[in-house]
Motif scaffolding. Structure first.
Motif, PDB file in Angstrom:
ATOM      1  N   ARG A  12       0.809  -1.223   0.000  1.00 52.51           N
ATOM      2  CA  ARG A  12       0.000   0.000   0.000  1.00 52.51           C
ATOM      3  C   ARG A  12       0.844   1.274   0.000  1.00 52.51           C
ATOM      4  NH1 ARG A  12      -2.848   0.598   5.896  1.00 52.51           N
ATOM      5  NH2 ARG A  12      -3.583   2.493   4.852  1.00 52.51           N
ATOM      6  N   HIS A  13       2.009   1.235   0.651  1.00 56.40           N
ATOM      7  CA  HIS A  13       2.810   2.445   0.848  1.00 56.40           C
ATOM      8  C   HIS A  13       3.948   2.532  -0.169  1.00 56.40           C
ATOM      9  CE1 HIS A  13       0.718   2.951   4.620  1.00 56.40           C
ATOM     10  NE2 HIS A  13       1.244   1.856   5.146  1.00 56.40           N
ATOM     11  N   ASN A  14       4.534   3.715  -0.239  1.00 54.39           N
ATOM     12  CA  ASN A  14       5.788   3.932  -0.927  1.00 54.39           C
ATOM     13  C   ASN A  14       6.895   4.119   0.098  1.00 54.39           C
ATOM     14  OD1 ASN A  14       4.513   3.743  -3.367  1.00 54.39           O
ATOM     15  ND2 ASN A  14       4.611   5.921  -3.843  1.00 54.39           N
ATOM     16  N   TYR A  15       8.091   4.345  -0.403  1.00 53.78           N
ATOM     17  CA  TYR A  15       9.248   4.500   0.472  1.00 53.78           C
ATOM     18  C   TYR A  15       9.069   5.671   1.435  1.00 53.78           C
ATOM     19  CZ  TYR A  15      14.135   5.395   1.740  1.00 53.78           C
ATOM     20  OH  TYR A  15      15.301   5.619   2.426  1.00 53.78           O
ATOM     21  N   LEU A  62      -7.206  -0.942  -4.390  1.00 46.77           N
ATOM     22  CA  LEU A  62      -6.856  -2.154  -5.119  1.00 46.77           C
ATOM     23  C   LEU A  62      -5.446  -2.010  -5.665  1.00 46.77           C
ATOM     24  CD1 LEU A  62      -7.862  -4.898  -6.357  1.00 46.77           C
ATOM     25  CD2 LEU A  62      -8.537  -3.570  -8.377  1.00 46.77           C
ATOM     26  N   VAL A  63      -4.640  -3.057  -5.477  1.00 49.37           N
ATOM     27  CA  VAL A  63      -3.301  -3.109  -6.063  1.00 49.37           C
ATOM     28  C   VAL A  63      -3.251  -4.304  -7.006  1.00 49.37           C
ATOM     29  CG1 VAL A  63      -0.823  -3.314  -5.639  1.00 49.37           C
ATOM     30  CG2 VAL A  63      -2.267  -2.057  -4.016  1.00 49.37           C
ATOM     31  N   LEU A  64      -2.983  -4.036  -8.278  1.00 47.29           N
ATOM     32  CA  LEU A  64      -2.871  -5.081  -9.282  1.00 47.29           C
ATOM     33  C   LEU A  64      -1.393  -5.353  -9.553  1.00 47.29           C
ATOM     34  CD1 LEU A  64      -5.641  -3.910 -11.788  1.00 47.29           C
ATOM     35  CD2 LEU A  64      -5.828  -5.623  -9.973  1.00 47.29           C
ATOM     36  N   LEU A  65      -1.062  -6.621  -9.743  1.00 45.00           N
ATOM     37  CA  LEU A  65       0.331  -7.043  -9.901  1.00 45.00           C
ATOM     38  C   LEU A  65       0.505  -7.788 -11.221  1.00 45.00           C
ATOM     39  CD1 LEU A  65       0.646  -8.288  -6.234  1.00 45.00           C
ATOM     40  CD2 LEU A  65       1.897  -6.337  -7.172  1.00 45.00           C
ATOM     41  N   PRO A  66       0.507  -7.077 -12.333  1.00 41.93           N
ATOM     42  CA  PRO A  66       0.645  -7.744 -13.627  1.00 41.93           C
ATOM     43  C   PRO A  66       2.001  -8.416 -13.779  1.00 41.93           C
ATOM     44  CG  PRO A  66       0.839  -5.370 -13.881  1.00 41.93           C
ATOM     45  CD  PRO A  66       0.407  -5.608 -12.474  1.00 41.93           C
ATOM     46  N   ARG A  71       3.300   9.704  -5.934  1.00 45.00           N
ATOM     47  CA  ARG A  71       2.064   9.554  -6.716  1.00 45.00           C
ATOM     48  C   ARG A  71       1.850   8.142  -7.235  1.00 45.00           C
ATOM     49  NH1 ARG A  71       3.462  14.463  -5.637  1.00 45.00           N
ATOM     50  NH2 ARG A  71       1.851  16.066  -5.737  1.00 45.00           N
ATOM     51  N   SER A  72       2.778   7.233  -7.002  1.00 48.19           N
ATOM     52  CA  SER A  72       2.554   5.847  -7.425  1.00 48.19           C
ATOM     53  C   SER A  72       1.739   5.069  -6.401  1.00 48.19           C
ATOM     54  CB  SER A  72       3.881   5.138  -7.687  1.00 48.19           C
ATOM     55  OG  SER A  72       4.669   5.084  -6.518  1.00 48.19           O
ATOM     56  N   THR A  73       1.305   5.735  -5.342  1.00 47.17           N
ATOM     57  CA  THR A  73       0.259   5.183  -4.488  1.00 47.17           C
ATOM     58  C   THR A  73      -0.835   6.248  -4.382  1.00 47.17           C
ATOM     59  OG1 THR A  73      -0.249   4.012  -2.432  1.00 47.17           O
ATOM     60  CG2 THR A  73       1.203   5.936  -2.262  1.00 47.17           C
ATOM     61  N   ASN A  74      -1.925   5.937  -3.720  1.00 46.20           N
ATOM     62  CA  ASN A  74      -3.021   6.900  -3.642  1.00 46.20           C
ATOM     63  C   ASN A  74      -3.959   6.490  -2.511  1.00 46.20           C
ATOM     64  OD1 ASN A  74      -4.902   4.909  -4.783  1.00 46.20           O
ATOM     65  ND2 ASN A  74      -3.918   5.349  -6.753  1.00 46.20           N
ATOM     66  N   ASP A  75      -5.060   7.179  -2.398  1.00 45.85           N
ATOM     67  CA  ASP A  75      -6.082   6.876  -1.399  1.00 45.85           C
ATOM     68  C   ASP A  75      -7.363   6.498  -2.128  1.00 45.85           C
ATOM     69  OD1 ASP A  75      -7.737   6.629   0.753  1.00 45.85           O
ATOM     70  OD2 ASP A  75      -7.645   8.722   1.388  1.00 45.85           O
ATOM     71  N   GLY A  76      -7.719   5.229  -2.075  1.00 40.73           N
ATOM     72  CA  GLY A  76      -8.977   4.776  -2.641  1.00 40.73           C
ATOM     73  C   GLY A  76      -8.951   4.419  -4.103  1.00 40.73           C
ATOM     74  N   GLY A  77      -7.800   4.523  -4.746  1.00 43.59           N
ATOM     75  CA  GLY A  77      -7.714   4.246  -6.165  1.00 43.59           C
ATOM     76  C   GLY A  77      -7.107   2.898  -6.482  1.00 43.59           C
ATOM     77  N   VAL A  78      -6.639   2.779  -7.733  1.00 42.01           N
ATOM     78  CA  VAL A  78      -6.004   1.565  -8.226  1.00 42.01           C
ATOM     79  C   VAL A  78      -4.517   1.839  -8.409  1.00 42.01           C
ATOM     80  CG1 VAL A  78      -5.869  -0.060 -10.159  1.00 42.01           C
ATOM     81  CG2 VAL A  78      -8.090   0.763  -9.382  1.00 42.01           C
ATOM     82  N   VAL A  79      -3.691   0.876  -8.019  1.00 42.65           N
ATOM     83  CA  VAL A  79      -2.248   0.942  -8.256  1.00 42.65           C
ATOM     84  C   VAL A  79      -1.860  -0.233  -9.138  1.00 42.65           C
ATOM     85  CG1 VAL A  79       0.033   0.728  -7.215  1.00 42.65           C
ATOM     86  CG2 VAL A  79      -1.690   2.189  -6.130  1.00 42.65           C
TER      87      VAL A  79
END
Length: 752
Positions: A344-347, A355-359, A391-399
């Motif tokens: 969920r977090h960045n550095y 939602l986090v998708l891992l293609p 900006r590669s994470t967010n609140d409530g969006g898709v990563v």
């Protein structure tokens, strides 16, 4: 009983006899060669005829390449939980994520007591196992910043440091038969691992129903608990009973257990080569085919798509979880999943995406992007997660997290193809045996995708240029779902824009880079008294500009505080074979001020890149400003010294650029800054306070900025970042992303 829709897997259960100590290892190799997924060993530390199981697991992991290793099950009363957690995480890291943790509460209590363990009642054993799981998971959970404290009746830790995090989410499977153990399995474990031989008729289903009910009471979906089963028998030409017959009979009987009883992992107890081979090569494929065919007809929902009530309550508005593409559903991570905190977090930035998708492939990136575009929520794209802006994470969006796209593939002639999700530490280690290197910042945990599309002011920069200067091609998923090749010959306008503003134009899945021959480098660390801050900066800057291109130096300025004088810490690389010349240049740097400390090393390039894992825990959400200057003259050095004295910034750095970075024209890439010699940056706790001081003290003296080191999102920053290249860049944006899909990170307005 239901079919939980879990992916099928098959394993072996091998006796760890020590009469011929290498035989269990050989049988593990046979298991892997036969296509089995898992190799397990019983654990009886009080049995002198057995090898120590943990030592055996470690040896087997090093002797195999693909197969997962596990105890079946580990004797917890004789294995201290915190140490076991670190042992498992360490082996998982060393093996590339090939460890599972089968645990048992203990059973042969007199033998356990004889070895120094504490004899427990069955109820106490359950309590002890519950406490142990809390400790093990707590040690692995590096997203929690505080020390671990578990004050159990049988197992305690009082402020234990967390970590290391394992390479993957190690599953915990419990060998259990009695109701209390089954309910514990439902609450805290990932799998149930009984032996068929110990279950009477109907007991398998009754025990599974107990797990189902307890899981639902705990807010979990029953499909979250994998059902494993140790089986034994003979694969033979003629049938003589259950699991006593030809491979086709085995396939029918195991398929029935999968479809009617929800068993998804079958572990064969056998020490016979031919039996293990037949199980892996004949039985397992037949079961997979039969179960897959039946599931397709039934429309079985995969286990990964099922969530319990507790997880469902955490789902975020605006995300259609039911429509996650099938190829991405199994690995998708939602709030409520145990792996959520790890992604969920960045550095430096905290995040709470829905939602986090891992293609795993470029085609899956296309699917993930198409899905995300149907939603009205923020979209983040992450390679390594080190972006200052976050900006590669967010609140409530898709990563879209590209970590699985991490291949490093030599192409010949010094060219290499790098997956966007690889880290630069991994790249450096992969290239070092080939005698090659790519300039790549100063931190090994940074992802390829971000740096290779923005700039790349690194320790080899004055010799080899910016990272983007070595990029000769890229594979890109555009906003409309096309997978394009960008190079000087193909889509050259896109290729131009990617080198400086890549995150605005598409999702780069890989880059082709010209690596440079490089042997060992000299790495120097100096500490200099910087009470005369402006003077130190001027003298250091002058020495850097006068130095040959082989030398690149970074300066970190620690402001004076609490009676301690200001200190400048220099990190310098001399990327050349002439060590005597390196010494001369370092001596010139040391003349910048009173030298407090100096250490120098001759080592391979990977040795200077501090590495880091991907389990980011967020940070203080810092504010950052940056600017470039051609020289560190009295005005520039004085302004930076004044900034340091205001207290608005707690971290200040100057990176030397120039050298080979000046070999390109300002319009050769979207990144335009081809005459400046230094990149200045300051990090503080308040954007408002930092902006006010920076705009007053530094803005009159800087020429451009480096977007990767800036969090001031005012629109005029785009002019500072791209200068005269901005109009052309807006035209490229209009051509490839006219709807401004990629607008999370310093969005460039499309022309018109």
């Amino acid at each position: 009983m239901p079919d939980y829709g879990q992916e099928l897997s098959f394993g072996s259960f091998i006796t760890p006899a020590n009469a011929d100590p290498h035989r269990p290892v050989r049988l593990a190799r046979v298991s892997e060669a036969a296509g089995l997924d898992l190799v397990t060993f019983q654990d009886h530390p009080y049995q002198p005829g057995f090898l120590d199981t943990w030592t055996l697991l470690t040896w087997v992991a090093s002797a195999t390449e693909r197969i997962t290793v596990s105890g079946n099950v580990l004797n917890l009363p004789l294995r201290q939980p915190a140490v076991l957690a670190r042992s498992a995480a360490s082996l998982d890291l060393l093996s590339g994520g090939r460890v599972a943790l089968g645990l048992g509460a203990g059973g042969f209590w007199d033998a356990i007591a004889a070895m120094g363990g504490t004899k427990l009642t069955p109820g106490e054993g359950v309590d002890a196992l519950s406490e142990a799981i809390d400790i093990i998971r707590g040690i692995w959970d590096v997203s929690e910043r505080g020390p671990l404290r578990v004050d159990g009746a049988h197992h305690r830790v009082a402020g234990a440091k967390r970590g290391p995090a394992p390479a993957h989410d190690i599953p915990i499977w419990i060998g259990a038969y009695k109701p209390r153990m089954l309910r514990l399995t439902a609450r805290k474990a990932d799998g149930w691992l009984p032996s068929l031989a110990y279950l009477d008729d109907g007991e398998l289903r009754r025990a599974s129903r107990t797990i189902d009910a307890a899981a639902e009471d705990a807010g979990r979906h029953p499909a979250e608990i994998r059902r494993l089963l140790n089986v034994a028998g003979a694969i033979q030409p003629m049938s003589s009973g259950r699991l006593q017959g030809p491979a086709a009979q085995w396939a029918d009987e195991l398929s029935e257990l999968a479809l009617a009883d929800g068993i998804s992992t079958f572990v064969l107890a056998s020490d016979d080569d031919a039996t293990l081979q037949a199980f892996g090569e004949e039985v397992a494929p037949a079961v997979r085919e039969a179960v897959g065919r039946e599931r397709a007809g039934r429309g079985t929902v995969p286990a990964a798509a099922r969530r319990g009530s507790a997880a469902l309550a955490l789902r975020r508005d605006g995300i259609d979880y039911a429509r996650i593409p099938a190829a991405l559903a199994a690995s998708a991570v939602e709030p409520g999943d145990r792996s959520y905190d790890a992604v969920r977090h960045n550095y430096l930035r905290s995040g709470a995406p829905g939602l986090v998708l891992l293609p795993r492939t470029a085609d899956e990136v296309v699917e993930g992007l198409a899905y995300a575009r149907t939603l009205d929520v923020p979209l983040g794209v992450r390679s390594g997660g080190h972006g200052i802006s976050g900006r590669s994470t967010n609140d409530g969006g898709v990563v879209l997290d590209l970590r699985a796209l991490d291949a490093v593939t030599p192409l010949g002639g010094g060219r290499v193809r790098l997956g966007a999700g690889a880290t630069w530490g991994h790249v450096a280690r992969s290239l070092q045996p080939l005698g090659l290197a790519i300039s790549s910042g100063d931190y090994g945990g940074v992802g390829v995708g971000g740096l290779a599309t923005t700039g790349g002011v690194g320790f080899l920069g004055r010799r080899f240029g910016l990272t983007i200067d070595r990029v000769v091609g890229a594979d890109v998923v555009t906003a409309d779902g096309r997978l394009l090749r960008a190079s000087a010959e193909e889509n050259p306008d896109l290729f131009w824009g990617l080198r400086g503003a890549g995150g605005n134009l598409g999702i780069v899945t890989s880059v082709d880079v010209e690596a440079m021959p490089l042997g060992e480098v000299v790495f120097s660390q100096m500490a200099i008294d910087a009470r005369d801050t402006a003077g130190v900066l001027q003298r250091w800057g002058g020495a850097v500009e006068a130095a040959p291109r082989e030398l690149t130096s970074f300066l970190v300025l620690s402001p004076a505080r609490r009676g301690q004088p200001s200190v400048a810490q220099l990190m310098t690389v001399y990327a050349g074979d002439d060590t005597e010349a390196a010494v001369r240049e370092l001596e010139r740097l040391a003349d910048a001020g009173p030298l407090l400390d100096h250490k120098a090393y001759l080592l391979p390039y990977p040795g200077i890149l501090q590495d880091a894992g991907r389990h980011h825990s967020g940070g203080g959400d810092p504010s950052v400003r940056s600017g470039l200057v051609t020289h560190l003259g009295p005005d520039e050095a004085g302004a930076f010294a004044d900034l340091a004295g205001t207290g608005a910034a707690y971290f200040l750095q100057i990176r030397a650029t120039g050298g080979a970075a000046h070999d390109l024209a300002a319009d050769a890439t979207a990144y335009p800054h081809r005459h400046q010699n230094f990149l200045l940056s300051a990090m503080g706790a308040s954007q408002h306070a930092l902006d006010a001081v920076w705009d007053e003290r530094m803005a009159p003296h800087v020429d451009g900025l480096y977007l990767s080191f800036d969090t001031d999102t005012r629109i005029e920053r785009l002019v500072d970042a791209f200068g005269a290249n901005l109009p052309r860049l807006r035209e490229v944006k209009r051509a490839y992303d006219p709807e401004n899909v990629f607008r999370a990170n310093f969005p460039i307005p499309p022309a018109g």
